[in-house]
Motif scaffolding. Structure first.
Motif, PDB file in Angstrom:
ATOM      1  N   GLN A 137      94.099  74.415  52.914  1.00  0.00           N
ATOM      2  CA  GLN A 137      94.369  75.102  51.656  1.00  0.00           C
ATOM      3  C   GLN A 137      95.851  75.015  51.293  1.00  0.00           C
ATOM      4  OE1 GLN A 137      92.788  78.909  52.853  1.00  0.00           O
ATOM      5  NE2 GLN A 137      90.893  78.596  51.723  1.00  0.00           N
ATOM      6  N   ALA A 143      86.803  82.904  53.638  1.00  0.00           N
ATOM      7  CA  ALA A 143      86.066  82.369  54.781  1.00  0.00           C
ATOM      8  C   ALA A 143      86.988  81.696  55.786  1.00  0.00           C
ATOM      9  CB  ALA A 143      84.999  81.382  54.302  1.00  0.00           C
ATOM     10  N   SER A 144      88.197  81.324  55.363  1.00  0.00           N
ATOM     11  CA  SER A 144      89.166  80.731  56.289  1.00  0.00           C
ATOM     12  C   SER A 144      89.510  81.688  57.426  1.00  0.00           C
ATOM     13  CB  SER A 144      90.462  80.372  55.554  1.00  0.00           C
ATOM     14  OG  SER A 144      90.236  79.419  54.550  1.00  0.00           O
ATOM     15  N   ALA A 189      84.978  82.493  49.072  1.00  0.00           N
ATOM     16  CA  ALA A 189      85.076  81.159  49.668  1.00  0.00           C
ATOM     17  C   ALA A 189      86.426  80.972  50.353  1.00  0.00           C
ATOM     18  CB  ALA A 189      84.859  80.088  48.600  1.00  0.00           C
ATOM     19  N   ALA A 190      87.503  81.412  49.704  1.00  0.00           N
ATOM     20  CA  ALA A 190      88.835  81.290  50.306  1.00  0.00           C
ATOM     21  C   ALA A 190      88.968  82.209  51.520  1.00  0.00           C
ATOM     22  CB  ALA A 190      89.903  81.622  49.278  1.00  0.00           C
ATOM     23  N   ARG A 198      92.425  75.064  57.237  1.00  0.00           N
ATOM     24  CA  ARG A 198      91.377  74.712  56.288  1.00  0.00           C
ATOM     25  C   ARG A 198      91.856  73.743  55.216  1.00  0.00           C
ATOM     26  NH1 ARG A 198      86.641  77.646  54.974  1.00  0.00           N
ATOM     27  NH2 ARG A 198      85.693  78.411  56.895  1.00  0.00           N
ATOM     28  N   ASP A 254      83.585  88.435  45.057  1.00  0.00           N
ATOM     29  CA  ASP A 254      82.782  87.223  44.870  1.00  0.00           C
ATOM     30  C   ASP A 254      83.643  86.031  44.459  1.00  0.00           C
ATOM     31  OD1 ASP A 254      80.490  88.580  45.553  1.00  0.00           O
ATOM     32  OD2 ASP A 254      79.861  88.949  43.470  1.00  0.00           O
ATOM     33  N   ARG A 255      84.675  86.272  43.660  1.00  0.00           N
ATOM     34  CA  ARG A 255      85.528  85.174  43.216  1.00  0.00           C
ATOM     35  C   ARG A 255      86.368  84.595  44.355  1.00  0.00           C
ATOM     36  NH1 ARG A 255      86.914  88.544  38.836  1.00  0.00           N
ATOM     37  NH2 ARG A 255      89.077  88.686  39.587  1.00  0.00           N
ATOM     38  N   HIS A 256      86.603  85.387  45.401  1.00  0.00           N
ATOM     39  CA  HIS A 256      87.519  84.953  46.452  1.00  0.00           C
ATOM     40  C   HIS A 256      86.839  84.751  47.803  1.00  0.00           C
ATOM     41  CE1 HIS A 256      90.143  86.792  43.398  1.00  0.00           C
ATOM     42  NE2 HIS A 256      91.012  85.887  43.792  1.00  0.00           N
TER      43      HIS A 256
END
Length: 279
Positions: free
Chosen positions: A14, A137-138, A134-135, A12, A130-132
């Motif tokens: 990252q 999703a990898s 998006a990360a 991704r 909720d804060r994490h």
């Protein structure tokens, strides 16, 4: 599994810092752009998000215990297998170190991590998730289960029990047929090609879920006592054929206990009440 998680993050794009108890296991990751941390503390300090996957919660605390700076901040997302109480103890311990905590479970084998088929379960504080998210999703489809931090590993144990029970049922049934020189391939055509989809398919089990919630087990189409008779025959058949008998004996013993508890006139799903009420 840790390498699979790191691979998915790198895919991704990252930024990634890695640490492993066996440093050379990270060589390929470093060659592809990951930064190697010399210590756990260095790895935690490198990011506000630390993903952990170890063999036990005992190892988790042993690895982190002497290393963590109480002022490090950030969050630890733990994907180690264990028990609900271990997850709750880990949450409390990391809170003492000034770190937010989210517990999780990976429900696919390593090669599937990062693919659309991957499902990972998470539990703990909703704001941390909720804060994490998006990360995360990898790694795959992130399923949040609730604020109780023990829910992810509880679901993991429940789902894996279903897997092992299903596989053991298939293996024992196939061994019964092997005792008569019927090949596994031949038996599978009947057992997996017809019987499982027609008789024990997920849709038919899902239809029973409301009855489990309502504790309603009408015995009009077959009682638990009748099923106990079938289990007796399976035990005797296993013994006659020289096939490992302990698995059907356990099933028979469960049914006997449910009948003794007063569920004999209800259907087989009344065994659920026995499972719920042995604490």
């Amino acid at each position: 599994m840790g390498i699979a998680l790191a691979d998915a993050s790198l895919a991704r794009g990252q930024a990634l810092t890695v640490w492993n108890r066996t440093p050379e296991k990270a060589d390929d990751l470093v060659a592809r752009g990951a930064r190697r941390a010399r210590t756990v503390a260095e790895a935690v300090a490198a990011s506000r998000t630390t993903i952990v996957c170890l063999d036990s919660y005992e190892t988790l605390q042993r690895v982190f215990g002497p290393e963590i700076d109480a002022d490090a901040g950030g969050a630890v997302i733990n994907l180690t297998s264990g028990t609900p109480n271990e997850a709750r103890a880990a949450e409390a311990w990391f809170a003492e170190q000034g770190l937010d905590y989210l517990d999780g479970a990976i429900m696919v084998p390593p090669p599937a991590v990062g693919t659309p088929e991957a499902v990972l379960l998470y539990s703990g504080a909703r704001d941390v998730f909720d804060r994490h998210v998006a990360a995360l999703a990898s790694f795959g489809d992130s399923r949040y289960l609730g604020e109780d931090v023990g829910l992810a590993v509880l679901h993991n144990s429940a789902l894996l029990e279903m897997m092992y029970a299903t596989i053991n049922g298939w293996l024992h049934a196939t061994a019964l047929l092997d005792s008569a020189n019927v090949s596994a391939q031949t038996f599978s055509e009947l057992a997996l090609g017809w019987f499982m989809p027609a008789v024990v398919d997920p849709a038919s089990l899902a239809e029973q879920a409301p009855a489990l919630d309502d504790a309603e087990y009408p015995g009009g189409l077959g009682t638990l006592a009748m099923n106990l008779n079938a289990l007796e025959h399976i035990v005797r058949t296993s013994e006659e054929q020289g096939v490992y008998p302990d698995q059907p004996r356990t099933l028979k013993r469960i049914a006997e206990q449910a009948v003794a508890a007063g569920y004999g006139a209800q259907n087989y799903f009344a065994v659920y009440e026995l499972f719920k009420n042995t604490r």
